[in-house]
Design a protein around this motif. Structure first.
Motif, PDB file in Angstrom:
ATOM      1  N   ALA A 136       3.566  15.052  -5.043  1.00  0.00           N
ATOM      2  CA  ALA A 136       4.791  15.384  -4.349  1.00  0.00           C
ATOM      3  C   ALA A 136       6.031  15.092  -4.991  1.00  0.00           C
ATOM      4  O   ALA A 136       6.224  14.762  -5.987  1.00  0.00           O
ATOM      5  CB  ALA A 136       4.494  13.953  -3.166  1.00  0.00           C
ATOM      6  N   ASN A 137       6.780  16.204  -4.478  1.00  0.00           N
ATOM      7  CA  ASN A 137       8.009  16.499  -5.329  1.00  0.00           C
ATOM      8  C   ASN A 137       8.936  15.349  -5.408  1.00  0.00           C
ATOM      9  O   ASN A 137       9.672  15.078  -6.639  1.00  0.00           O
ATOM     10  CB  ASN A 137       8.905  17.483  -4.295  1.00  0.00           C
ATOM     11  N   GLU A 138       8.866  14.123  -4.718  1.00  0.00           N
ATOM     12  CA  GLU A 138       9.450  13.033  -4.737  1.00  0.00           C
ATOM     13  C   GLU A 138       9.160  12.047  -5.867  1.00  0.00           C
ATOM     14  O   GLU A 138       9.927  11.153  -6.123  1.00  0.00           O
ATOM     15  CB  GLU A 138       9.799  12.493  -3.440  1.00  0.00           C
ATOM     16  N   GLU A 139       8.082  12.145  -6.348  1.00  0.00           N
ATOM     17  CA  GLU A 139       7.398  11.228  -7.213  1.00  0.00           C
ATOM     18  C   GLU A 139       8.354  11.306  -8.539  1.00  0.00           C
ATOM     19  O   GLU A 139       8.557  12.620  -9.026  1.00  0.00           O
ATOM     20  CB  GLU A 139       5.920  11.631  -7.741  1.00  0.00           C
ATOM     21  N   THR A 140       8.297  10.347  -9.252  1.00  0.00           N
ATOM     22  CA  THR A 140       8.840  10.205 -10.759  1.00  0.00           C
ATOM     23  C   THR A 140       7.852  10.785 -11.769  1.00  0.00           C
ATOM     24  O   THR A 140       6.610  10.851 -11.488  1.00  0.00           O
ATOM     25  CB  THR A 140       9.185   8.783 -11.086  1.00  0.00           C
ATOM     26  N   ARG A 141       8.099  10.962 -12.772  1.00  0.00           N
ATOM     27  CA  ARG A 141       7.303  11.309 -13.911  1.00  0.00           C
ATOM     28  C   ARG A 141       6.208  10.518 -14.093  1.00  0.00           C
ATOM     29  O   ARG A 141       5.065  10.860 -14.394  1.00  0.00           O
ATOM     30  CB  ARG A 141       7.916  11.767 -15.145  1.00  0.00           C
ATOM     31  N   GLU A 142       6.772   8.980 -14.048  1.00  0.00           N
ATOM     32  CA  GLU A 142       5.386   8.179 -14.384  1.00  0.00           C
ATOM     33  C   GLU A 142       4.429   8.154 -13.231  1.00  0.00           C
ATOM     34  O   GLU A 142       3.519   8.157 -13.379  1.00  0.00           O
ATOM     35  CB  GLU A 142       6.316   6.599 -14.199  1.00  0.00           C
ATOM     36  N   GLU A 143       5.058   8.297 -11.854  1.00  0.00           N
ATOM     37  CA  GLU A 143       4.007   8.378 -10.984  1.00  0.00           C
ATOM     38  C   GLU A 143       3.097   9.496 -11.080  1.00  0.00           C
ATOM     39  O   GLU A 143       1.803   9.428 -10.761  1.00  0.00           O
ATOM     40  CB  GLU A 143       4.792   8.291  -9.548  1.00  0.00           C
ATOM     41  N   SER A 144       3.756  10.629 -11.260  1.00  0.00           N
ATOM     42  CA  SER A 144       2.831  11.916 -11.476  1.00  0.00           C
ATOM     43  C   SER A 144       2.054  11.692 -12.659  1.00  0.00           C
ATOM     44  O   SER A 144       0.843  12.095 -12.387  1.00  0.00           O
ATOM     45  CB  SER A 144       3.913  13.036 -11.888  1.00  0.00           C
ATOM     46  N   ALA A 145       2.475  11.205 -13.855  1.00  0.00           N
ATOM     47  CA  ALA A 145       1.522  10.874 -14.943  1.00  0.00           C
ATOM     48  C   ALA A 145       0.127  10.078 -14.342  1.00  0.00           C
ATOM     49  O   ALA A 145      -0.756  10.465 -14.747  1.00  0.00           O
ATOM     50  CB  ALA A 145       2.157  10.480 -15.912  1.00  0.00           C
ATOM     51  N   GLN A 146       0.286   9.054 -13.609  1.00  0.00           N
ATOM     52  CA  GLN A 146      -0.585   8.092 -13.398  1.00  0.00           C
ATOM     53  C   GLN A 146      -1.592   8.699 -12.490  1.00  0.00           C
ATOM     54  O   GLN A 146      -2.795   8.720 -12.496  1.00  0.00           O
ATOM     55  CB  GLN A 146      -0.088   6.963 -12.541  1.00  0.00           C
ATOM     56  N   ARG A 147      -0.961   9.602 -11.502  1.00  0.00           N
ATOM     57  CA  ARG A 147      -1.871  10.520 -10.514  1.00  0.00           C
ATOM     58  C   ARG A 147      -2.790  11.479 -11.320  1.00  0.00           C
ATOM     59  O   ARG A 147      -3.844  11.666 -10.997  1.00  0.00           O
ATOM     60  CB  ARG A 147      -0.932  11.165  -9.576  1.00  0.00           C
ATOM     61  N   ILE A 148      -2.063  11.988 -12.271  1.00  0.00           N
ATOM     62  CA  ILE A 148      -2.817  13.176 -13.429  1.00  0.00           C
ATOM     63  C   ILE A 148      -3.837  12.411 -14.030  1.00  0.00           C
ATOM     64  O   ILE A 148      -4.923  13.043 -14.203  1.00  0.00           O
ATOM     65  CB  ILE A 148      -1.715  13.779 -14.210  1.00  0.00           C
ATOM     66  N   LYS A 149      -3.552  11.199 -14.438  1.00  0.00           N
ATOM     67  CA  LYS A 149      -4.661  10.339 -15.293  1.00  0.00           C
ATOM     68  C   LYS A 149      -5.887  10.049 -14.430  1.00  0.00           C
ATOM     69  O   LYS A 149      -6.971  10.268 -14.677  1.00  0.00           O
ATOM     70  CB  LYS A 149      -4.270   9.066 -15.746  1.00  0.00           C
ATOM     71  N   GLU A 150      -5.592   9.809 -12.970  1.00  0.00           N
ATOM     72  CA  GLU A 150      -6.612   9.344 -12.077  1.00  0.00           C
ATOM     73  C   GLU A 150      -7.290  10.618 -11.760  1.00  0.00           C
ATOM     74  O   GLU A 150      -8.685  10.532 -11.662  1.00  0.00           O
ATOM     75  CB  GLU A 150      -6.108   8.935 -10.955  1.00  0.00           C
ATOM     76  N   PHE A 151      -6.697  11.798 -11.434  1.00  0.00           N
ATOM     77  CA  PHE A 151      -7.418  13.074 -11.351  1.00  0.00           C
ATOM     78  C   PHE A 151      -8.386  13.451 -12.601  1.00  0.00           C
ATOM     79  O   PHE A 151      -9.401  13.786 -12.429  1.00  0.00           O
ATOM     80  CB  PHE A 151      -6.363  13.999 -11.183  1.00  0.00           C
ATOM     81  N   ALA A 152      -7.797  13.204 -13.647  1.00  0.00           N
ATOM     82  CA  ALA A 152      -8.603  13.523 -14.864  1.00  0.00           C
ATOM     83  C   ALA A 152     -10.023  12.568 -15.167  1.00  0.00           C
ATOM     84  O   ALA A 152     -10.800  13.241 -15.512  1.00  0.00           O
ATOM     85  CB  ALA A 152      -7.815  13.247 -16.107  1.00  0.00           C
ATOM     86  N   GLN A 153      -9.859  11.388 -14.712  1.00  0.00           N
ATOM     87  CA  GLN A 153     -10.866  10.459 -14.730  1.00  0.00           C
ATOM     88  C   GLN A 153     -11.908  11.183 -13.586  1.00  0.00           C
ATOM     89  O   GLN A 153     -13.195  10.935 -13.934  1.00  0.00           O
ATOM     90  CB  GLN A 153     -10.290   9.077 -14.401  1.00  0.00           C
ATOM     91  N   GLN A 154     -11.319  11.643 -12.564  1.00  0.00           N
ATOM     92  CA  GLN A 154     -12.315  12.200 -11.637  1.00  0.00           C
ATOM     93  C   GLN A 154     -13.208  13.347 -12.375  1.00  0.00           C
ATOM     94  O   GLN A 154     -14.492  13.464 -12.019  1.00  0.00           O
ATOM     95  CB  GLN A 154     -11.782  12.621 -10.276  1.00  0.00           C
ATOM     96  N   ILE A 155     -12.418  14.110 -12.819  1.00  0.00           N
ATOM     97  CA  ILE A 155     -13.269  15.226 -13.854  1.00  0.00           C
ATOM     98  C   ILE A 155     -14.171  14.819 -14.874  1.00  0.00           C
ATOM     99  O   ILE A 155     -15.085  15.598 -14.983  1.00  0.00           O
ATOM    100  CB  ILE A 155     -11.969  15.986 -14.273  1.00  0.00           C
ATOM    101  N   LEU A 156     -13.847  13.716 -15.664  1.00  0.00           N
ATOM    102  CA  LEU A 156     -14.733  13.361 -16.580  1.00  0.00           C
ATOM    103  C   LEU A 156     -15.936  12.630 -15.938  1.00  0.00           C
ATOM    104  O   LEU A 156     -16.986  12.666 -16.354  1.00  0.00           O
ATOM    105  CB  LEU A 156     -13.980  12.198 -17.459  1.00  0.00           C
TER     106      LEU A 156
END
Length: 156
Positions: A136-156
């Protein structure tokens, strides 16, 4: 397993996501870029982008250095305009046959109707979209990075 992170970024969010995914997934990165230049201002960029989305206009792309068909998995990072994947990324997705590939989608803007977006992408790529997430646009970079990490773990 060969992975490609393909991204189109209008304001930097998808580029940030792509860079994070590359560091987490041992993947190559491909920037999808258009021949035409979008306006620099936010209003002009969104006006043109939403117009193109509504009328399914796919802009011409610049020549790319990597061939997506050589990869087993493709993670797509793209903004959402008018409830659809950004037209430059749709140009990219319609250019190649992704049959037999695993496709993942990471939206870098809020999506109100996820089901419509995913069904639209699956119809246009003639492939199953295996996972989906929203930054979401209102997320900070830290929140985005955490969401990306969780998504990457789903892929792995």
């Amino acid at each position: 397993m060969k992975r490609l992170i393909a991204y189109y970024s209008a304001s930097g969010g998808a580029k940030f996501a792509a860079e994070q995914f590359v560091s987490l997934l041992d993947a190559d990165m491909l920037r999808v870029d258009t021949v035409m230049k979008f306006p620099k201002g936010t209003f002009g960029k969104h006006f043109i982008g939403n117009f193109m989305s509504v009328f399914n206009i796919k802009p011409a792309l610049k020549k790319q250095s990597l061939r997506p068909t050589k990869y087993d998995e493709i993670i797509i990072c793209s903004p959402v305009w008018a409830g659809k994947c950004a037209p430059p990324m749709l140009s990219f997705l319609s250019k190649y046959d992704f049959t037999g590939k695993k496709l993942y989608y990471f939206a870098t803007s809020y999506v109100e109707n996820e089901t419509f977006l995913i069904e639209d992408l699956e119809r246009k790529t003639r492939s199953k979209i295996w996972a989906y997430s929203t930054e979401a646009n209102e997320e900070t970079r830290e929140e985005s990075a955490q969401r990306i990490k969780e998504f990457a773990q789903q892929i792995l």
